[in-house]
Scaffold this active site. Structure first.
Site, PDB file in Angstrom:
ATOM      1  N   GLU A   1      16.022  57.667  13.855  1.00 38.61           N
ATOM      2  CA  GLU A   1      14.670  57.110  13.760  1.00 38.61           C
ATOM      3  C   GLU A   1      14.630  55.741  14.467  1.00 38.61           C
ATOM      4  OE1 GLU A   1      13.353  57.094   9.790  1.00 38.61           O
ATOM      5  OE2 GLU A   1      11.277  56.607  10.299  1.00 38.61           O
TER       6      GLU A   1
ATOM      7  N   ARG B   1      30.689  64.414   4.061  1.00 39.04           N
ATOM      8  CA  ARG B   1      30.521  65.385   2.967  1.00 39.04           C
ATOM      9  C   ARG B   1      30.537  66.819   3.470  1.00 39.04           C
ATOM     10  NH1 ARG B   1      27.385  61.237   1.938  1.00 39.04           N
ATOM     11  NH2 ARG B   1      25.594  62.319   2.803  1.00 39.04           N
TER      12      ARG B   1
END
Ligand code: AMP
Length: 176
Positions: A101, A64
């Site tokens: 993460e 994007r």
């Protein structure tokens, strides 16, 4: 005073619950793209904080980031440099790995995409933890470019991406 352009953009960014996995609220920018006036405003507002700078290249992060990076590159009369996931760019690349993460990921840029000393602006739609942006900045700096700053449509402030990029100027049109 409230900027009506920003208010309209705020209304257009759509929250999609549990995408791409449970617990994530995805910020869907496609309604912004669906309204040409709003998309135009988004590009103008992302460019404004850097309007006084000389920008030689806009770094846009897959995928994007390409949508916002391309018109910004034209606005700055700058080169557009795509940064992609490994194995997507056809020519010789430089790679940087970064921690997620859980696990790790990597980004690549063509090795001849930036001249030494080029002044660059990083662009993406959403700033979340800042890990992606930090990796893209590292790629550019390792190639000898000077990162003038980073411009995002939206920052998820609770994930503290702006703090992670503290050594660079960061601009976000919307903050949540
Ligand atoms: P991060 O590295 O955590 O800052 O993640 C940034 C990248 O993931 C950007 O390319 C964003 O487009 C995308 N991203 C992360 N979280 C979201 C979210 N909640 N909604 C939309 N895009 C997201």
């Amino acid at each position: 005073m409230r900027d009506p352009r920003i208010e309209r953009l705020r209304r257009l960014v759509r929250d999609v619950a549990d995408f791409p996995k449970p617990g994530i609220t995805f910020k869907d920018i496609t309604p912004v793209l669906g309204e040409p006036g709003a998309f135009r405003d988004a590009i103008d507002l992302m460019a404004e904080p850097f309007a006084q700078e000389r920008i030689d290249a806009v770094l846009a992060v897959e995928s994007r980031g390409f949508i916002f990076g391309a018109p910004l590159a034209l606005a700055f009369k700058a080169a557009l440099v795509p940064i992609r996931k490994p194995g997507k760019l056809p020519y010789r690349t430089r790679r940087v790995a970064y921690q997620l993460e859980y696990g790790s990921d990597a980004l690549e840029m063509h090795q001849d995409a930036l001249l030494h000393g080029a002044k660059v602006l990083l662009v993406d739609d959403v700033l979340a933890t800042g890990g992606t942006a930090q990796a893209a900045i590292r790629l550019a700096e390792e190639q000898g470019a000077q990162v003038i700053g980073a411009s995002f449509l939206l920052s998820l402030d609770f994930l503290q991406g702006v703090e992670k990029l503290a050594s660079h100027r960061t601009a976000c049109v919307l903050r949540t």
